[in-house]
Design an enzyme around this catalytic site. Sequence first.
Site, short mmCIF file in Angstrom:
data_model
loop_
_atom_site.label_atom_id
_atom_site.label_comp_id
_atom_site.label_asym_id
_atom_site.label_seq_id
_atom_site.Cartn_x
_atom_site.Cartn_y
_atom_site.Cartn_z
N ILE A 178 0.86 -1.19 0.00
CA ILE A 178 0.00 0.00 0.00
C ILE A 178 0.89 1.23 0.00
O ILE A 178 1.72 1.39 0.89
CB ILE A 178 -0.89 0.07 1.27
CG1 ILE A 178 -1.61 -1.25 1.52
CG2 ILE A 178 -1.89 1.21 1.17
CD1 ILE A 178 -2.14 -1.36 2.94
N HIS A 179 0.73 2.09 -0.99
CA HIS A 179 1.53 3.31 -0.97
C HIS A 179 0.88 4.49 -1.69
O HIS A 179 1.29 5.62 -1.48
CB HIS A 179 2.90 3.05 -1.62
CG HIS A 179 2.86 3.06 -3.12
ND1 HIS A 179 2.44 1.98 -3.86
CD2 HIS A 179 3.17 4.03 -4.03
CE1 HIS A 179 2.51 2.27 -5.14
NE2 HIS A 179 2.93 3.50 -5.28
#
Length: 355
Positions: A201-202
């Site tokens: 997740i970024h």
Amino acid sequence: MKICTVVGARPQFVKAAVVSRAMLETNGISEILIHTGQHFDTNMSDVFFEELDIPKPHYNLKIGGGTHGQNTGRMIEGIEKVLLDEKPDYLLVYGDTDSTLAGALAAAKLHIPIAHIEAGLRSFNRKMPEEINRVLTDHVSTLLFAPTNTAVKNLINEGIAAEKIRQVGDVMFDATLYYGKKTRRPVLPDNNKDSFMLCTIHRAENTNDQQRLREIINALNIIAETIQIVLPIHPRTSGIISKMSNVQLSDNVIVIEPVGFLEMHWLLQNSAMVITDSGGVQKEAFFHGKACVTLRDETEWIELVQSGVNKLAAPGKTNIPDVVAGMTNLKIDPLLNLYGDGNAGKKIVEIIKTK
């Protein structure tokens, strides 16, 4: 022929490893590598140059950590100075980061021809900084190397001349084939299990929106009730989560530091499936024969969705655990070919050499 290449972020280092190797094997081409510094963390930058055998950059501008506008402006200034000194025949850029746009704009203003690798991708969401970067870069580029039929159609639909476009396949597929046998196991805690899902997740659309991020964390906790999740956490994501109130990941979500390319591909090879909001990881999952659930409203890699190997699960709009459950036992046809023959890097260099 002298080519200046601009890189700045993890996916670009991997792509550059493929094309730079092809340049080294081609007579008559020299490459000057410019690292903007967009990814400045050791685990997000230095380790990739070391393990992928990429020559150290000739220039490191050390520009990172600011806003999109700050970074892009400072990068243009720094890249322009290098281009004036080096006087290259071509500028080569990859993907859709601030480094990509800065390199393209600096070269365009100096009337230096631009080659854009991974051209033609579109999410059709102009709220994404990446979408702005890729569209503008495509429209100032001289040679556009498209990875797929869809990418070619997108460029044609935007009025870009067909003679500028070359469909060559995807350099990330080249990289997976080349490095696939060199993967190595990352350091994992003692409670790591043999069966796990891999998650990354970024993206700003998920990490800047606390409600979306809460939805993702809640979903991961539910999924982790039945299978362990390994989460190599982006420094920015980690910092945001640490400041959120009443948010805690399950003990069965194994959070580890960012990993290098070879370690990431070990995780991909050994995972049961993948949950991500990364464009690159969607493809890498497919290259390793893994089903993927993408935590976004849309994807630029539409072929994956159309082929049924990837499903979108937008936080707050979809029941993420249900989507993941529906993909758990998916078997991917090993003969499904979406991204070329694994020789994109060589094709790109040969085409540039003839210009």
